[in-house]
Design a protein around this motif. Sequence first.
Motif, PDB file in Angstrom:
ATOM      1  N   GLU A 120       0.679  -1.250  -0.041  1.00 49.94           N
ATOM      2  CA  GLU A 120      -0.050   0.283   0.084  1.00 49.94           C
ATOM      3  C   GLU A 120       0.911   1.199  -0.240  1.00 49.94           C
ATOM      4  O   GLU A 120       0.442   2.581  -0.507  1.00 49.94           O
ATOM      5  CB  GLU A 120      -1.204   0.542   1.410  1.00 49.94           C
ATOM      6  CG  GLU A 120      -2.009  -1.343   1.186  1.00 49.94           C
ATOM      7  CD  GLU A 120      -2.941  -1.467   2.055  1.00 49.94           C
ATOM      8  OE1 GLU A 120      -2.800  -0.805   3.395  1.00 49.94           O
ATOM      9  OE2 GLU A 120      -3.813  -1.896   2.380  1.00 49.94           O
ATOM     10  N   TYR A 121       2.363   0.831   0.858  1.00 47.61           N
ATOM     11  CA  TYR A 121       2.499   2.540   1.089  1.00 47.61           C
ATOM     12  C   TYR A 121       3.599   2.347  -0.349  1.00 47.61           C
ATOM     13  O   TYR A 121       3.756   3.952  -0.999  1.00 47.61           O
ATOM     14  CB  TYR A 121       3.760   2.200   1.555  1.00 47.61           C
ATOM     15  CG  TYR A 121       4.834   3.136   2.327  1.00 47.61           C
ATOM     16  CD1 TYR A 121       4.352   4.714   2.628  1.00 47.61           C
ATOM     17  CD2 TYR A 121       6.231   3.228   1.779  1.00 47.61           C
ATOM     18  CE1 TYR A 121       5.184   5.948   2.723  1.00 47.61           C
ATOM     19  CE2 TYR A 121       6.849   3.827   2.767  1.00 47.61           C
ATOM     20  CZ  TYR A 121       6.935   5.536   2.916  1.00 47.61           C
ATOM     21  OH  TYR A 121       7.692   6.025   3.037  1.00 47.61           O
ATOM     22  N   LEU A 122       3.946   1.564  -0.811  1.00 51.98           N
ATOM     23  CA  LEU A 122       4.804   1.673  -2.234  1.00 51.98           C
ATOM     24  C   LEU A 122       3.852   1.992  -3.212  1.00 51.98           C
ATOM     25  O   LEU A 122       4.174   2.771  -3.900  1.00 51.98           O
ATOM     26  CB  LEU A 122       5.058  -0.032  -3.033  1.00 51.98           C
ATOM     27  CG  LEU A 122       6.473  -0.237  -2.225  1.00 51.98           C
ATOM     28  CD1 LEU A 122       6.700  -1.819  -2.847  1.00 51.98           C
ATOM     29  CD2 LEU A 122       7.864   0.423  -1.746  1.00 51.98           C
TER      30      LEU A 122
ATOM     31  N   GLU B 158       0.890   4.321  -2.589  1.00 53.99           N
ATOM     32  CA  GLU B 158       0.648   4.806  -2.375  1.00 53.99           C
ATOM     33  C   GLU B 158       1.445   6.191  -3.192  1.00 53.99           C
ATOM     34  O   GLU B 158       1.241   7.607  -3.555  1.00 53.99           O
ATOM     35  CB  GLU B 158       0.682   5.853  -0.557  1.00 53.99           C
ATOM     36  CG  GLU B 158       0.208   6.964  -0.326  1.00 53.99           C
ATOM     37  CD  GLU B 158       0.419   6.629   0.999  1.00 53.99           C
ATOM     38  OE1 GLU B 158       0.886   7.787   1.515  1.00 53.99           O
ATOM     39  OE2 GLU B 158       0.147   5.277   2.148  1.00 53.99           O
ATOM     40  N   MET B 159       2.817   5.963  -3.061  1.00 57.47           N
ATOM     41  CA  MET B 159       4.339   6.231  -2.792  1.00 57.47           C
ATOM     42  C   MET B 159       4.657   7.040  -4.411  1.00 57.47           C
ATOM     43  O   MET B 159       5.534   7.428  -4.774  1.00 57.47           O
ATOM     44  CB  MET B 159       5.418   6.440  -2.297  1.00 57.47           C
ATOM     45  CG  MET B 159       4.974   6.993  -0.577  1.00 57.47           C
ATOM     46  SD  MET B 159       4.368   8.151  -0.191  1.00 57.47           S
ATOM     47  CE  MET B 159       6.000   9.018   0.211  1.00 57.47           C
ATOM     48  N   ASN B 160       3.685   5.353  -5.311  1.00 56.61           N
ATOM     49  CA  ASN B 160       4.629   5.014  -6.373  1.00 56.61           C
ATOM     50  C   ASN B 160       6.207   5.130  -6.699  1.00 56.61           C
ATOM     51  O   ASN B 160       7.045   5.583  -7.610  1.00 56.61           O
ATOM     52  CB  ASN B 160       4.786   6.614  -7.515  1.00 56.61           C
ATOM     53  CG  ASN B 160       3.007   6.493  -8.083  1.00 56.61           C
ATOM     54  OD1 ASN B 160       2.424   5.825  -8.177  1.00 56.61           O
ATOM     55  ND2 ASN B 160       2.269   7.840  -8.205  1.00 56.61           N
ATOM     56  N   PHE B 161       6.452   4.802  -5.248  1.00 50.70           N
ATOM     57  CA  PHE B 161       8.001   4.484  -5.742  1.00 50.70           C
ATOM     58  C   PHE B 161       8.541   3.041  -6.803  1.00 50.70           C
ATOM     59  O   PHE B 161       7.886   2.031  -7.339  1.00 50.70           O
ATOM     60  CB  PHE B 161       8.892   3.622  -4.396  1.00 50.70           C
ATOM     61  CG  PHE B 161       8.531   4.436  -2.672  1.00 50.70           C
ATOM     62  CD1 PHE B 161       8.979   5.881  -3.585  1.00 50.70           C
ATOM     63  CD2 PHE B 161       8.274   4.175  -1.500  1.00 50.70           C
ATOM     64  CE1 PHE B 161       9.126   6.903  -2.136  1.00 50.70           C
ATOM     65  CE2 PHE B 161       8.299   5.197  -1.368  1.00 50.70           C
ATOM     66  CZ  PHE B 161       8.613   5.929  -1.105  1.00 50.70           C
ATOM     67  N   TYR B 162       9.207   3.059  -7.489  1.00 50.43           N
ATOM     68  CA  TYR B 162      10.274   1.986  -8.300  1.00 50.43           C
ATOM     69  C   TYR B 162       9.640   2.306  -9.506  1.00 50.43           C
ATOM     70  O   TYR B 162      10.140   1.512 -10.597  1.00 50.43           O
ATOM     71  CB  TYR B 162      10.436   0.530  -7.971  1.00 50.43           C
ATOM     72  CG  TYR B 162      10.834   1.206  -6.570  1.00 50.43           C
ATOM     73  CD1 TYR B 162      11.982   0.983  -6.093  1.00 50.43           C
ATOM     74  CD2 TYR B 162       9.790   0.075  -5.474  1.00 50.43           C
ATOM     75  CE1 TYR B 162      12.161   1.118  -4.429  1.00 50.43           C
ATOM     76  CE2 TYR B 162      10.353  -0.042  -3.790  1.00 50.43           C
ATOM     77  CZ  TYR B 162      11.650   0.751  -3.391  1.00 50.43           C
ATOM     78  OH  TYR B 162      12.402   0.071  -2.589  1.00 50.43           O
ATOM     79  N   LYS B 163       8.370   2.680 -10.166  1.00 47.65           N
ATOM     80  CA  LYS B 163       8.369   3.283 -10.833  1.00 47.65           C
ATOM     81  C   LYS B 163       8.970   3.833 -11.857  1.00 47.65           C
ATOM     82  O   LYS B 163       9.460   4.773 -11.956  1.00 47.65           O
ATOM     83  CB  LYS B 163       6.674   3.369 -11.113  1.00 47.65           C
ATOM     84  CG  LYS B 163       6.395   2.583 -10.260  1.00 47.65           C
ATOM     85  CD  LYS B 163       4.187   3.452 -10.376  1.00 47.65           C
ATOM     86  CE  LYS B 163       3.621   2.638  -9.378  1.00 47.65           C
ATOM     87  NZ  LYS B 163       2.274   2.906  -8.972  1.00 47.65           N
TER      88      LYS B 163
END
Length: 192
Positions: free
Chosen positions: A183-185, A187-192
């Motif tokens: 959920e955190y990843l 929400e934060m759009n990490f690693y995209k």
Amino acid sequence: MKIGLFFGSFNPIHIGHLVIGNHLVEYSDLDQVWFVVTPHSPFKKKNTLLDNYQRLEMVYRATKDYTKLNPCDIEFNLPQPNYTINTLTYLQEKYPQHEFALIMGEDNLKSFHKWKNYQLILDNHHIYVYPRVSDNSMETQFDGHPKIHQIQAPIMELSSTFIRKAIKEGKNVQPMLPQHVWEYLDEMNFYK
């Protein structure tokens, strides 16, 4: 209390890390496992590494439902570059009531003799080694050492590198991550 220290960049922490940590507290004499988030390894490219506190937040979210698994940011405030021996010495001074042990994959044990002050680590700490997928024999100079414990944990063929690459390619990695971390990843759009 006997605490196992599981060091890693946890970029991101995934279910494999939790399975190993939980296995160790359930099937060894460790009372707790602390996931020690390492600030920056000289062996990792920094540009793929999320901020220290973002990775700590993921470890916190991953472990919050497990009473015996805890996030640890102890290395954030130690001088860099840091060595495991420094962290162990600092923790032993800060928490003299606890006994600290190291947790590592058997691939790390193979190069353990190259670590700074590895003999001092062995003199003062137990090491819990979990299996890794490997084609070659993992015999080391430490076989049979009284302070090194081979743990028959499930072999996890999952890596943070694989997960980051899959996210970048738009693949669904949700089953590989603890729900709160996913959920955190997302929400934060990490690693995209």
